[in-house]
Each structure stands twice: as structure tokens, then as C-alpha cells.
Design an enzyme around this catalytic site. Structure first.
Site, short mmCIF file in Angstrom:
data_model
loop_
_atom_site.label_atom_id
_atom_site.label_comp_id
_atom_site.label_asym_id
_atom_site.label_seq_id
_atom_site.Cartn_x
_atom_site.Cartn_y
_atom_site.Cartn_z
N GLY A 136 -9.68 6.57 4.23
CA GLY A 136 -9.20 5.27 3.73
C GLY A 136 -9.64 4.18 4.68
N ARG A 273 21.75 -18.79 -13.67
CA ARG A 273 22.80 -17.81 -13.38
C ARG A 273 24.01 -18.45 -12.69
NH1 ARG A 273 24.55 -12.55 -14.43
NH2 ARG A 273 25.51 -11.66 -12.57
N GLN A 342 15.96 -10.49 -4.66
CA GLN A 342 17.29 -10.74 -4.08
C GLN A 342 18.06 -11.78 -4.89
OE1 GLN A 342 18.13 -8.81 -1.69
NE2 GLN A 342 20.16 -9.62 -1.33
N HIS A 344 17.68 -12.49 -7.93
CA HIS A 344 18.01 -11.94 -9.25
C HIS A 344 19.12 -10.88 -9.19
CE1 HIS A 344 14.27 -13.82 -10.59
NE2 HIS A 344 14.52 -13.45 -11.83
N GLY A 345 19.49 -10.44 -7.99
CA GLY A 345 20.52 -9.40 -7.90
C GLY A 345 20.08 -8.15 -8.67
N GLU A 369 -8.06 -3.45 0.06
CA GLU A 369 -9.09 -4.24 0.78
C GLU A 369 -8.80 -4.28 2.28
OE1 GLU A 369 -11.39 -4.84 -1.23
OE2 GLU A 369 -10.25 -4.84 -3.10
C1 LIG Z 1 -3.48 0.26 -6.07
C2 LIG Z 1 -4.66 0.65 -5.25
C3 LIG Z 1 -5.96 0.34 -5.69
C4 LIG Z 1 -7.07 0.73 -4.94
N1 LIG Z 1 -8.34 0.47 -5.42
C5 LIG Z 1 -9.42 0.92 -4.73
C6 LIG Z 1 -10.76 0.75 -5.24
O1 LIG Z 1 -10.96 0.15 -6.30
N2 LIG Z 1 -11.79 1.27 -4.53
C7 LIG Z 1 -11.61 1.92 -3.34
O2 LIG Z 1 -12.60 2.36 -2.76
N3 LIG Z 1 -10.36 2.09 -2.83
C8 LIG Z 1 -9.27 1.62 -3.49
N4 LIG Z 1 -8.00 1.79 -2.98
C9 LIG Z 1 -7.83 2.47 -1.71
C10 LIG Z 1 -7.44 1.54 -0.59
O3 LIG Z 1 -8.56 0.79 -0.21
C11 LIG Z 1 -6.87 2.40 0.56
O4 LIG Z 1 -5.61 2.88 0.11
C12 LIG Z 1 -6.73 1.61 1.84
O5 LIG Z 1 -8.00 1.33 2.39
C13 LIG Z 1 -5.93 2.39 2.89
O6 LIG Z 1 -6.42 3.68 3.06
P1 LIG Z 1 -5.43 4.93 2.93
O7 LIG Z 1 -4.59 4.77 1.73
O8 LIG Z 1 -6.22 6.16 3.06
O9 LIG Z 1 -4.47 4.79 4.19
P2 LIG Z 1 -4.78 5.29 5.66
O10 LIG Z 1 -6.10 4.79 6.12
O11 LIG Z 1 -4.51 6.73 5.76
O12 LIG Z 1 -3.66 4.49 6.48
C14 LIG Z 1 -2.29 4.90 6.52
C15 LIG Z 1 -1.52 3.96 7.45
O13 LIG Z 1 -2.09 4.02 8.77
C16 LIG Z 1 -2.48 2.73 9.19
N5 LIG Z 1 -3.70 2.80 10.00
C17 LIG Z 1 -4.87 3.44 9.72
N6 LIG Z 1 -5.76 3.23 10.68
C18 LIG Z 1 -5.16 2.42 11.61
C19 LIG Z 1 -5.58 1.81 12.82
N7 LIG Z 1 -6.82 1.98 13.31
N8 LIG Z 1 -4.69 1.03 13.49
C20 LIG Z 1 -3.45 0.84 13.00
N9 LIG Z 1 -2.99 1.37 11.85
C21 LIG Z 1 -3.85 2.15 11.16
C22 LIG Z 1 -2.71 1.94 7.90
O14 LIG Z 1 -2.60 0.56 8.12
C23 LIG Z 1 -1.63 2.50 7.01
O15 LIG Z 1 -0.42 1.85 7.31
C24 LIG Z 1 -6.88 1.40 -3.72
C25 LIG Z 1 -5.58 1.69 -3.27
C26 LIG Z 1 -4.48 1.33 -4.03
C27 LIG Z 1 -3.11 1.67 -3.53
#
Ligand SMILES: Cc1cc2nc3c(=O)[nH]c(=O)nc-3n(C[C@H](O)[C@H](O)[C@H](O)COP(=O)(O)OP(=O)(O)OC[C@H]3O[C@@H](n4cnc5c(N)ncnc54)[C@H](O)[C@@H]3O)c2cc1C
Length: 393
Positions: A136, A273, A342, A344-345, A369
Site C-alpha cells: 500500500g 430540531r 454529533q 444530528h444526534g 492517494e
Molecule cells: C476506498 C478506497 C479506494 C482505493 N482506490 C484505489 C485505486 O483506485 N487504486 C489504487 O491503486 N489503490 C487504491 N486504494 C488503496 C489505497 O491507495 C491504499 O489503501 C493506501 O495507499 C494505504 O495503503 P494500505 O491500505 O495498504 O495501508 P498500509 O500501507 O498498510 O498502512 C497501514 C497504516 O500504517 C501507516 N503507515 C504505513 N507506512 C508508514 C510510514 N512509513 N510511516 C508512518 N505510518 C505508516 C499508514 O498511514 C496506515 O495508517 C484505495 C483504498 C480505498 C480504501
């Protein structure tokens, strides 16, 4: 015609397009937001109508069928669409900001002429496939692999969380070289109908329920060499960087749009409300929530506008300003949407009221992103370099 007059006419045309989009969003999108969320489907008739109006690629040049909006007007346009419905705004973000801008910047003429007009007409919907089950935030570690075999690249691997992955016809796919050359990450245009491509919808999402989120599997998919975007090895430094920069700008405005809608919902509910024989707006603590939400929303919009102006002027720090706008506006959206619930309760916890959906959609903005934590890493790195002055005692 003088240059100044030309610029004024251009500005007027763009403002008019944004005003039309605002009306369209209020009349045609907003009333259907709940329906899309509950059905977990973004309606085809709406996508087609937006295509007819040029909305699907509002940011792209007119020569490719776009509306040619400059960054500031594109931001205001996204604000209008996102205020009406987050899922509809997401389509435009992935289709035109992530995929369209990457193609425009790094695609060759044949690729641009083939795909961009089709994307503008809605004949082709595009999705951006970077994230994976094990990858990710650390996006440079993608496990999807490609191998050059003659005139084709053979792709293997899995992508996860791909917005519109279950609906798009075209994917921008980020993969690493399987000969183990470090840093050889490349970007490919992969069509859904290539043999070996399969998608599986991901149900049970907190947010983005109508954005057709999917897993994508590539099983020995043969991609013609002509579908490589830019240079081999330039997938991360060029394509992903461009896509994420434009994506973050779009998400920054998405934050403003959710916050603005939440403020309006909060105000109208608090005016109606009654408790203790008084309307909620008469309680100072409620007025405090409204004042903070309004101020924070205005501040987020100001930062987005600043980033937009810097992008328009191609200012050196436009990318970092965009990162700050995304980080701040997504936080504001979450805070304001929480306060909206909040106010809206109990009703704020119920899908009869938009507050509940706004709250869910706001959370997503702090993750996509680039999560808030990774934005903090980037912003602190910038600050540590830029504001490293001698310590005064
Ligand atoms: C609704 C939705 C739509 C999406 N659409 C797309 C899409 O169209 N295309 C695509 O490619 N991806 C997509 N994604 C994926 C999204 O880009 C990833 O979920 C995001 O980049 C985070 O990666 P992860 O979920 O693997 O979390 P992880 O990378 O596993 O992170 C988990 C936690 O650890 C923290 N963390 C990780 N590394 C560090 C660091 N170095 N320092 C501090 N904290 C850190 C993160 O901030 C997070 O809190 C989508 C995700 C969602 C939820």
C-alpha cells in the site's frame, strides 16, 4: 484580440462551465447519491450524461475532448461534483486525474490520440491499479511482475482496492521487472478484454460503495510493447508521481466538498430540531461546532485555491502545497463530518440523513492517494529542509 481580453474570455468561459456543473450536480447527481450508495452502483445513464457534457475529462485539453479547465476551475468543478456525491467525484478523479493526466503527460501521441477522446466520450472508462494485497503505502515494492518476451510484456500479479476496477475497460497498471533489476518499475495500459485479466468486486466497504472497487488478477497477460507508458523503468518516478500529484489535488477538493456539505447539513438540521423547547442553533455549544466547522472549511478551501493557483503558475512548490492541501482538507472533512453527525444526534447515525454517508466518505479521504501519515512524512521533510534557520536564543 488582445492577450488580456483573451484571458478574460477564457476565465469567463471557465467560470460559466463551473456554474453549469454546480447546477447539474445539484439537480441531477445530489438527489441520487443515496440510491448509488445503497445499490453500490454508479448509474450508467449518469456517466453517459456527464460524458456528453465533457465532465469525465473536464481537466483535459479540448483537442482531446476535454473541457480544458485550468487547475483552479477544475478544483471548483470537483468541489461541485463531490458536494453532490463522493462516488461520482471519485470516477472523475481516477478516470481523468489519475489516468488521464498520466497519459497526457507521459503517453506518446498514438496512445493519447487513441485513448483520450474515447475517455472523454465515456466509451472507455479508466482505472488506476497500483495498490496490492501486500503493498500500500510502500508502493515502490509492488509485487506484480512483467517480463519482456519479444514484442510483448507478460504481466502476472494481483491488484487490490482498485476504484472502478470492476467497471473500467482500461487499466493503468504499475508493475516491476521480473528479472530483478532494482527500480525497474513500469506503467502499462492493460485492456480488460486482454486474456488473463480477471476482476472481482470488493463488497463490504465502509465508503466508496458505489465506486465498483475490485481486485484485479493478471495471469500471464500479454501486453503489446506499444502499451508501455513512457520509458521502461519510468513507471514510478514519472507515471505514479504524476498520477498521485493530480489525484491528491482532486482529493483535497473532495475534502472541501464533503466539509461544505456537512456544514450545510449541520446548519439546516440545527435550525429545525428542537430540544428543551428551543432550536439547537440557540445553544452556544452547537453554535461553537458550527463556527469551527465553517472556519475550518473556509481554511481548507483557501489552501486548495492557493495550491490551484500555484499549479496554474507552475510554481516550484506546487506539489508540496498540493500535498498540504490534501492532508489538511481530508482532516477537516473528517472533523466536520464527525461534528455534523454529533449535531444530528441519533439521526446522524442513520442512513435517512446524509450526515451518516458524509462521515463514512470523509474517513476514506485520509487513506487514499497516500495516508495522512505519509503526507506528514512528506510535509515534515519539506519543512525540515525549508525552515532550517539558525536557532535564536
Ligand atoms: C476506498 C478506497 C479506494 C482505493 N482506490 C484505489 C485505486 O483506485 N487504486 C489504487 O491503486 N489503490 C487504491 N486504494 C488503496 C489505497 O491507495 C491504499 O489503501 C493506501 O495507499 C494505504 O495503503 P494500505 O491500505 O495498504 O495501508 P498500509 O500501507 O498498510 O498502512 C497501514 C497504516 O500504517 C501507516 N503507515 C504505513 N507506512 C508508514 C510510514 N512509513 N510511516 C508512518 N505510518 C505508516 C499508514 O498511514 C496506515 O495508517 C484505495 C483504498 C480505498 C480504501
Amino acid at each position: 484580440m488582445s492577450h488580456v481580453l483573451g484571458l478574460m474570455m477564457q476565465e469567463e468561459r471557465q467560470s460559466q462551465l463551473v456554474a453549469e456543473a454546480e447546477r447539474f450536480a445539484e439537480e441531477k447527481i445530489g438527489p441520487r447519491a443515496r440510491e448509488f450508495d445503497e445499490a453500490e452502483v454508479l448509474a450508467d445513464d449518469l456517466i453517459q450524461e456527464m460524458a456528453t457534457r465533457g465532465y469525465l475529462t473536464a481537466n483535459l485539453p479540448r483537442e482531446y475532448g476535454g473541457l480544458g479547465l485550468d487547475p483552479v476551475h477544475y478544483g471548483l468543478f470537483q468541489q461541485a461534483i463531490g458536494k453532490a456525491d463522493c462516488a461520482t467525484r471519485t470516477l472523475i478523479t481516477v478516470h481523468s486525474a489519475l489516468c488521464g493526466e498520466s497519459l497526457l503527460r507521459w503517453g506518446n501521441e498514438e496512445q493519447k490520440e487513441l485513448w483520450l477522446p474515447r475517455m472523454a466520450k465515456g466509451e472507455t472508462l479508466a482505472a488506476f491499479a497500483l495498490s496490492e494485497p501486500n503493498v500500500g503505502t510502500d508502493a515502490k515494492s509492488v509485487e506484480t511482475r512483467y517480463r519482456k518476451v519479444g514484442d510483448t510484456y507478460v504481466l502476472n500479479g494481483n491488484k487490490k482496492w482498485i476504484s472502478f476496477g470492476d467497471k473500467a475497460d482500461l487499466f493503468v497498471v504499475i508493475a516491476g521487472n521480473d528479472q530483478g533489476q532494482k527500480g525497474q518499475i513500469s506503467a502499462f495500459l492493460v485492456q480488460r478484454d486482454f486474456p488473463g485479466v480477471t476482476t472481482k468486486p470488493l463488497k463490504g466497504m465502509l465508503a466508496g460503495r458505489a465506486t465498483h472497487i475490485a481486485m484485479i488478477e493478471f495471469n500471464n497477460v500479454e501486453v503489446p510493447a506499444a502499451n508501455l507508458i513512457g520509458k521502461e523503468g519510468g513507471g514510478f518516478t514519472y507515471v505514479v508521481s504524476t498520477a498521485l500529484d493530480h489525484g491528491r489535488y482532486s482529493i483535497a477538493w473532495a475534502g472541501v466538498s464533503i466539509a461544505q456539505e456537512a456544514v450545510e447539513q449541520m446548519v439546516s438540521y440545527a435550525r429545525e430540531r428542537k430540544q428543551f423547547g428551543k432550536r439547537l442553533v440557540e445553544f452556544q455549544l452547537i453554535k461553537g461546532l458550527i463556527a469551527d466547522a465553517t472556519t475550518e472549511t473556509h481554511a481548507a478551501r483557501a489552501l486548495c485555491l492557493k495550491a490551484g493557483e500555484m499549479r496554474m503558475n507552475k510554481a516550484q512548490d506546487a506539489v508540496i502545497e498540493t500535498t498540504m492541501a490534501k492532508y489538511f482538507a481530508s482532516k477537516v472533512a473528517m472533523k466536520v463530518a464527525t461534528d455534523c453527525v454529533q449535531v444530528h444526534g441519533g439521526n446522524g447515525c442513520f442512513s435517512d440523513y446524509p450526515a451518516e454517508r458524509l462521515f463514512r466518505e470523509a474517513k476514506m479521504l485520509e487513506i487514499i492517494e497516500g495516508t495522512s501519515q505519509i503526507q506528514q512524512e512528506i510535509i515534515s521533510g519539506f519543512a525540515l529542509r525549508k525552515y532550517n534557520k539558525a536557532c535564536k536564543r
